[in-house]
Design an enzyme around this catalytic site. Structure first.
Site: not given
Ligand code: FPP
Length: 258
Positions: A29, A77
């Site tokens: 991330d 996503n």
């Protein structure tokens, strides 16, 4: 009953000090923030994320880790802007084009876990090629979670088991934790000992929900494109300092309580 894929290795967790993890999982991330801080497009952050993945795979092998599972694209996503989704979809190709030969030679077995539905036929072919080329390797296991969601995987596993029951190959009473795990995308891998999340965020974000049951969680204040061997070492040191109890207590504590 026909179990899916391979059943996970029998592992009976032993309470005590954590040592070196067998299986490390990472939520990669912070690519977007890394790019933003430099005034760059997010796409460049993702490309630098691929470089960090290469460094981390090497570092993990050097640290005697056997399994590494990384989160590359979540089922959530897809809701990002189309241009960013397109860039994220191109990352496996970018990674395998540059590294699959080395991974193959160095004994790394690659598996891409997650739903194939929704991926382009070209991407599915690239993934299958990487998996086939490395299928006989067993020195190091790299699982790339792509179009993966922990809840989706649990739902898919439940559906597959229900199909076995409907086909008369299994009975509802066959189902226990071990059998259920054999229907998950991670079947064949031991559960992660530690899940690392860089970038300062402190949540699982739908990663390995079933498998995380007794994983230690390590959160680090570094953005993924900057991640490297020294950050992995620091995470392993944090892991080694943990007392893993798996819901049990040690005998000395029982005596002390009496
Ligand atoms: C999350 O950061 C990261 C991703 C959605 C992509 C992760 C992919 C890589 C690191 C590249 C390697 C991948 C493969 C498949 C080879 P973010 O974009 O949410 O960052 P932000 O929170 O800073 O916006």
């Amino acid at each position: 009953m026909a179990a899916q894929d391979k059943t996970p290795p029998a592992s009976t967790p032993q309470p005590g000090a954590a040592e070196r993890p067998l299986h490390v999982a990472i939520v990669m991330d912070g690519n977007g923030r890394w790019a933003k801080r430099r005034g760059l497009p997010r796409t460049l952050g993702h490309r630098e994320g691929v470089e960090a993945l290469k460094r981390t795979v090497s570092a993990a092998a050097e640290q005697d880790i056997r399994w590494l599972t990384v989160f590359g694209f979540s089922t959530e996503n897809w809701s990002r802007p189309a241009a960013e989704v397109a860039e994220l979809m191109a990352l496996p190709k970018r990674y395998f084009e540059s590294d699959i030969g080395r991974l193959e030679r160095e004994g790394v077995r690659v598996r891409v876990i997650g739903r194939r539905a929704g991926l382009s036929p070209e991407l599915v072919r690239i993934i299958e090629d990487a998996e086939t080329r490395t299928a006989r390797n067993d020195r190091f296991f790299l699982n790339i979670a792509f179009n993966y969601g922990g809840q989706a995987d649990i739902a898919d596993a439940a559906r597959r088991f229900a199909e076995e029951v409907a086909a008369g190959r299994a009975r509802p009473s066959d189902l226990d934790e071990r059998v259920f795990a054999s229907f998950l995308a991670t079947a064949g891998s031991p559960p992660p000992d530690v899940i690392i999340r860089p970038s300062g965020e402190q949540r699982l974000s739908n990663f390995l929900l079933w498998e995380a049951a007794y994983a230690e969680l390590v959160f680090q204040d570094v953005l993924w494109p900057d991640y490297g061997a020294e950050h992995l070492k620091a995470a392993l040191a944090a892991f080694a300092a943990r007392d893993r109890r798996y819901g049990a207590i040690v005998a000395d504590d029982v005596l002390a309580a009496g």
